[in-house]
Design an enzyme around this catalytic site. Structure first.
Site, short mmCIF file in Angstrom:
data_model
loop_
_atom_site.label_atom_id
_atom_site.label_comp_id
_atom_site.label_asym_id
_atom_site.label_seq_id
_atom_site.Cartn_x
_atom_site.Cartn_y
_atom_site.Cartn_z
N ASP A 1 8.03 3.54 15.31
CA ASP A 1 8.20 2.16 15.77
C ASP A 1 7.17 1.23 15.14
OD1 ASP A 1 10.02 3.47 17.31
OD2 ASP A 1 8.96 3.20 19.20
N TYR B 1 10.20 11.65 27.80
CA TYR B 1 9.80 11.66 26.39
C TYR B 1 8.70 12.69 26.10
CZ TYR B 1 8.35 9.87 21.84
OH TYR B 1 8.04 9.75 20.51
#
Ligand code: GLA
Length: 388
Positions: free
Chosen positions: A174, A224
């Site tokens: 990201d 996650y």
């Protein structure tokens, strides 16, 4: 919009001084999901939506923050001295984490600042609003204080801050995408070496549609970190029988040959996804080079199936969006994007089919899930910049 932001800043923090305006994008990943912490490839692009920041240095050591996305929180204050000790769950943990990380890397700010943010990325959508804030903060610090850091270093500091101060053990995708974004291009990145290539991404007569499930998810409380742990455990087991640096060193064939060494069935499935998804991503980049957008779309679809069945990070909301999309003519490929468990899907859709897509997928989603999805036609955009 730029004037409005400056006006609001004046209203909150007063006029005068050297006020600067910045922007950092959000990102969407086209393919290569949950590969970045497994030493694999990713293929994302930065977007033209993102986070705007208005900033000004202060004469003292105070830090004052305001976000137009969390107006109810008001102006949140801390100081450079105190911020080392202050932990908090409010949104300022993102910029403060980055300021702190800069300090740890020897780039200590010698005075405070006023910072106002406004993001037009839907919150919690999985389009990386938090990484956008992190890279934006790093970019602002570099510009205001004259620190020497490359954009890649801004990405690494952003990731470090997310890992250390925001509780998500995320990979580099990201922050890297946001720091290195390029208009009309996707980034083919090898996360093991940080070698990357820009790939022109303007599919002919087709659009990128992001379908937002409106199922909110915070990465920190999602599974996650658990997935990452399962991959590490799989790597440790298979790594005992075959010398590798990461799961991504394995081809599908070699994985199949040695997979029995991963004793736990769940970990084996997670590893299978990591290995196959990495290879799919390499193939997708190659397909794009050959102008084979059809193959690119098929690989996107296969990626979703693997995330649904082996990695188990989709859920009924994302599955409905994708499976409804697959039914339509004019859909080249569709898959969930980002961490999963909610958030968005990304679809490549023929230009003439966009309205139909939004109507039909939107209608079916509402009927099945009970609330509406939102749709955005997006374009690949540039990395961070100073606007004023
Ligand atoms: C989140 C993380 C990334 C990556 C994706 C899944 O967006 O921040 O590092 O792991 O999930 O591909």
């Amino acid at each position: 919009m730029q004037e409005k932001l400056i006006e609001k800043f004046h209203e909150l923090f007063g006029e005068g001084g050297d006020i600067r305006l910045y922007f950092a994008p959000g990102r969407v990943n086209l393919i290569g999901e949950h590969t970045d912490y497994n030493g694999g490839h990713v293929f994302p692009c930065a977007l033209t939506i993102g986070t705007y920041g208005v900033a000004r240095k202060r004469a003292d050591k105070r830090l004052r923050f305001y976000s137009l996305n969390f107006e109810e929180a008001g102006v949140l204050e801390s100081s450079l001295d105190e911020q080392k000790f202050r932990e908090s769950a409010d949104w300022t943990a993102y910029p403060r984490g980055v300021i702190r990380a800069f300090g740890e890397k020897g780039m200590e700010a010698d005075c405070g600042m006023d910072l106002m943010l406004y993001g037009n990325i839907p919150n919690g959508s999985g389009l990386s609003s938090s990484a956008s804030v992190e890279v934006l903060t790093g970019f602002i610090l570099r510009d205001l204080f004259g620190f020497a850091a490359t954009n890649q270093e801004l990405a690494l500091i952003g990731q470090y801050s997310e890992n250390k101060y925001n509780g998500v053990n995320c990979g580099i995708m990201d922050q890297f995408t946001i720091a290195m974004g390029k208009k009309d291009h996707a980034i083919f990145l090898d996360t093991a070496t940080l070698r990357y290539e820009y790939a022109p991404f303007m599919p002919k007569d087709a659009k990128i549609i992001i379908s937002c499930s409106n199922k909110k998810r915070g990465l920190g409380d999602s599974k996650y970190n658990e997935r990452r742990g399962e991959c590490e455990s799989a790597f440790a087991q298979i790594g005992e029988v075959i010398g590798i640096d990461s799961l991504s060193d394995l081809s599908e064939e070699v994985f199949e040959q040695y997979k029995a060494s991963i004793k736990d069935e769940v970990c084996r499935k997670r590893a299978k996804h990591a290995v196959y998804e990495n290879r799919r991503t390499i193939r997708a980049a190659e397909a794009l080079k050959q102008n084979d957008i059809g193959l690119f779309g098929e690989l996107m679809n296969a990626s979703h199936i693997s995330l649904r069945d082996d990695y188990e990070v989709t859920g009924p909301e994302l599955d409905t969006l994708v499976e409804e999309a697959w039914k339509l003519d004019g859909v080249i490929g569709s898959r969930m994007t980002g961490a999963g468990f909610g958030g968005c899907t990304v679809s490549i859709v023929k230009e003439g089919a966009v309205d139909d897509f939004i109507e039909r997928v939107g209608g079916a989603y509402k009927a099945k899930i009970g609330y509406a999805a939102d749709f955005y036609v997006v374009e690949a955009g540039d990395g961070p910049k100073r606007l004023l």
